[in-house]
Design a protein around this motif. Sequence first.
Motif, mmCIF file in Angstrom:
data_model
loop_
_atom_site.group_PDB
_atom_site.id
_atom_site.type_symbol
_atom_site.label_atom_id
_atom_site.label_comp_id
_atom_site.label_asym_id
_atom_site.label_seq_id
_atom_site.Cartn_x
_atom_site.Cartn_y
_atom_site.Cartn_z
ATOM 1 N N ASN A 117 -5.490 -8.796 0.491
ATOM 2 C CA ASN A 117 -4.553 -9.016 -0.609
ATOM 3 C C ASN A 117 -4.544 -7.827 -1.566
ATOM 4 O O ASN A 117 -5.350 -6.907 -1.444
ATOM 5 C CB ASN A 117 -4.867 -10.330 -1.342
ATOM 6 C CG ASN A 117 -6.232 -10.333 -1.987
ATOM 7 O OD1 ASN A 117 -6.659 -9.341 -2.572
ATOM 8 N ND2 ASN A 117 -6.952 -11.436 -1.855
ATOM 9 N N ASP A 118 -3.639 -7.860 -2.521
ATOM 10 C CA ASP A 118 -3.447 -6.721 -3.416
ATOM 11 C C ASP A 118 -4.713 -6.353 -4.185
ATOM 12 O O ASP A 118 -5.063 -5.178 -4.318
ATOM 13 C CB ASP A 118 -2.324 -7.023 -4.419
ATOM 14 C CG ASP A 118 -0.947 -6.968 -3.793
ATOM 15 O OD1 ASP A 118 -0.857 -6.644 -2.595
ATOM 16 O OD2 ASP A 118 0.046 -7.251 -4.494
ATOM 17 N N LEU A 119 -5.387 -7.354 -4.721
ATOM 18 C CA LEU A 119 -6.540 -7.093 -5.579
ATOM 19 C C LEU A 119 -7.670 -6.428 -4.806
ATOM 20 O O LEU A 119 -8.246 -5.429 -5.253
ATOM 21 C CB LEU A 119 -7.025 -8.402 -6.209
ATOM 22 C CG LEU A 119 -8.053 -8.264 -7.340
ATOM 23 C CD1 LEU A 119 -7.504 -7.422 -8.481
ATOM 24 C CD2 LEU A 119 -8.465 -9.636 -7.842
ATOM 25 N N ASN A 120 -7.991 -6.955 -3.642
ATOM 26 C CA ASN A 120 -9.052 -6.347 -2.817
ATOM 27 C C ASN A 120 -8.672 -4.939 -2.380
ATOM 28 O O ASN A 120 -9.515 -4.033 -2.337
ATOM 29 C CB ASN A 120 -9.326 -7.217 -1.597
ATOM 30 C CG ASN A 120 -10.063 -8.496 -1.946
ATOM 31 O OD1 ASN A 120 -10.623 -8.621 -3.024
ATOM 32 N ND2 ASN A 120 -10.041 -9.456 -1.052
ATOM 33 N N TYR A 121 -7.416 -4.766 -2.014
ATOM 34 C CA TYR A 121 -6.920 -3.463 -1.575
ATOM 35 C C TYR A 121 -7.067 -2.418 -2.689
ATOM 36 O O TYR A 121 -7.603 -1.327 -2.483
ATOM 37 C CB TYR A 121 -5.469 -3.606 -1.155
ATOM 38 C CG TYR A 121 -4.727 -2.321 -0.884
ATOM 39 C CD1 TYR A 121 -5.206 -1.373 0.015
ATOM 40 C CD2 TYR A 121 -3.511 -2.053 -1.534
ATOM 41 C CE1 TYR A 121 -4.513 -0.200 0.262
ATOM 42 C CE2 TYR A 121 -2.804 -0.899 -1.282
ATOM 43 C CZ TYR A 121 -3.305 0.034 -0.382
ATOM 44 O OH TYR A 121 -2.610 1.183 -0.149
ATOM 45 N N GLU A 122 -6.635 -2.765 -3.888
ATOM 46 C CA GLU A 122 -6.710 -1.805 -4.993
ATOM 47 C C GLU A 122 -8.153 -1.480 -5.362
ATOM 48 O O GLU A 122 -8.475 -0.329 -5.678
ATOM 49 C CB GLU A 122 -5.966 -2.371 -6.205
ATOM 50 C CG GLU A 122 -4.459 -2.425 -6.013
ATOM 51 C CD GLU A 122 -3.817 -3.361 -7.014
ATOM 52 O OE1 GLU A 122 -4.301 -3.423 -8.154
ATOM 53 O OE2 GLU A 122 -2.837 -4.029 -6.645
ATOM 54 N N LYS A 123 -9.025 -2.484 -5.322
ATOM 55 C CA LYS A 123 -10.437 -2.232 -5.619
ATOM 56 C C LYS A 123 -11.040 -1.276 -4.593
ATOM 57 O O LYS A 123 -11.804 -0.372 -4.947
ATOM 58 C CB LYS A 123 -11.219 -3.550 -5.618
ATOM 59 C CG LYS A 123 -11.018 -4.393 -6.858
ATOM 60 C CD LYS A 123 -11.895 -5.627 -6.787
ATOM 61 C CE LYS A 123 -11.763 -6.458 -8.052
ATOM 62 N NZ LYS A 123 -12.640 -7.660 -7.997
ATOM 63 N N ALA A 124 -10.720 -1.490 -3.340
ATOM 64 C CA ALA A 124 -11.259 -0.628 -2.286
ATOM 65 C C ALA A 124 -10.754 0.801 -2.435
ATOM 66 O O ALA A 124 -11.518 1.761 -2.293
ATOM 67 C CB ALA A 124 -10.872 -1.189 -0.916
ATOM 68 N N VAL A 125 -9.467 0.949 -2.732
ATOM 69 C CA VAL A 125 -8.894 2.287 -2.924
ATOM 70 C C VAL A 125 -9.562 2.984 -4.108
ATOM 71 O O VAL A 125 -9.940 4.163 -4.028
ATOM 72 C CB VAL A 125 -7.371 2.201 -3.130
ATOM 73 C CG1 VAL A 125 -6.807 3.549 -3.588
ATOM 74 C CG2 VAL A 125 -6.679 1.769 -1.841
ATOM 75 N N ARG A 126 -9.727 2.264 -5.209
ATOM 76 C CA ARG A 126 -10.346 2.867 -6.396
ATOM 77 C C ARG A 126 -11.777 3.317 -6.119
ATOM 78 O O ARG A 126 -12.208 4.388 -6.561
ATOM 79 C CB ARG A 126 -10.345 1.877 -7.567
ATOM 80 C CG ARG A 126 -9.028 1.788 -8.310
ATOM 81 C CD ARG A 126 -9.225 1.185 -9.687
ATOM 82 N NE ARG A 126 -9.828 -0.136 -9.631
ATOM 83 C CZ ARG A 126 -9.144 -1.261 -9.519
ATOM 84 N NH1 ARG A 126 -7.829 -1.233 -9.440
ATOM 85 N NH2 ARG A 126 -9.761 -2.427 -9.491
ATOM 86 N N SER A 127 -12.526 2.496 -5.382
ATOM 87 C CA SER A 127 -13.934 2.843 -5.120
ATOM 88 C C SER A 127 -14.054 4.122 -4.300
ATOM 89 O O SER A 127 -14.944 4.940 -4.545
ATOM 90 C CB SER A 127 -14.637 1.678 -4.415
ATOM 91 O OG SER A 127 -14.147 1.512 -3.100
ATOM 92 N N LEU A 128 -13.144 4.303 -3.334
ATOM 93 C CA LEU A 128 -13.176 5.531 -2.532
ATOM 94 C C LEU A 128 -12.628 6.728 -3.306
ATOM 95 O O LEU A 128 -13.145 7.845 -3.196
ATOM 96 C CB LEU A 128 -12.364 5.331 -1.255
ATOM 97 C CG LEU A 128 -12.978 4.425 -0.185
ATOM 98 C CD1 LEU A 128 -12.005 4.247 0.973
ATOM 99 C CD2 LEU A 128 -14.291 4.982 0.326
ATOM 100 N N ALA A 129 -11.581 6.483 -4.096
ATOM 101 C CA ALA A 129 -10.946 7.578 -4.839
ATOM 102 C C ALA A 129 -11.912 8.212 -5.832
ATOM 103 O O ALA A 129 -11.852 9.422 -6.093
ATOM 104 C CB ALA A 129 -9.701 7.062 -5.560
#
Length: 336
Positions: free
Chosen positions: A120-132
């Motif tokens: 879902n959107d929330l998990n996706y954004e958290k994962a992207v932020r952690s890698l970024a």
Amino acid sequence: MVNQSLAFKVNLGIGKYSSGDHYAVLGLPVHAEASQIRKRYFNIAKILHPDVYGKSPQESDRACTYLAKLVSPAYNTLMQERERVEYQALLKLIAKRLMKRGEGLEPQSDVARLLATAPNDLNYEKAVRSLAEMQYQSLDKALDYTGQLSELNLVYVLAQSGYKPFASPIIAVSSPTVGSSIKTSTSSTSDSSVLKTNSFQHSAYKPPTSSYRSSEPEVKASGNSQSSNSSQAKSQIHLAEQYIEQKQWAFALKELRAVLQLDPSSSKCHALLGLVYVKQNLNSMAKVSFQQALKLNPQEPLALQYLKQLNLAKDADAKAQKPQKGGFFGWLGGGS
């Protein structure tokens, strides 16, 4: 001599099916807006600036090369609206072709496999932020992180296109770090595995249902359907509130509109919708939403608060625009 385009090639995720993944290069979700793209680019440029990054002339040169050959082209593409729209269409086409071929998706990175269990959107954004956050801190690992970001993007794009087989694997993870190995197993029993990771400890496995799931078949029994809709609406309202706290207005708007499809009589949803419109300076639309909320619940606190503010602001504007008497023949400097 090494071809620079080949040196920067990412062969994971979207990058496997396209010449490049511009969003992954910038460490952004695929629905990032122009303001986010600009902000992220300047953050990366600051990290890669030779005066900041360079510990040696060789490292400075390498940082400049990454910025010029990888980061800046991605930024220039996504900052042009037409190019960005065309690129979004390409991502959807990649997902459509993969689904048509019936290809199974087996991400290589832990973080993408984890997202696949609840995309879902929330998990996706958290994962992207952690890698970024780590992406360009070490240029030795920059392309590795970019590949993982591209895998996240592919998982998300496929999920948004209706790809369903993500939920079938049961993934056992023992305190992994990004890029570490992962063990997977498929189980036919009802045993519920407990999955733990640093990035998703509190919300990855029992997340609020995102609106893309609205395409799933409805429950047949009317009582169960009504209960299911009510539960999903509450979850999506909660998700929208989290987006509002993060000032992610576009995502909040998406969730709230999905809620109205499930429960058009939710006064809280109408009030939150009005709040999002206020934050986007769409006061006329906000007023309509607040009024609708008060029709459904005359005591809706958010609607009462903001509608009063809008009315006061409107009265103040009207007073400021009202011609004042006096002066030499009024405002026009002459009389009839």
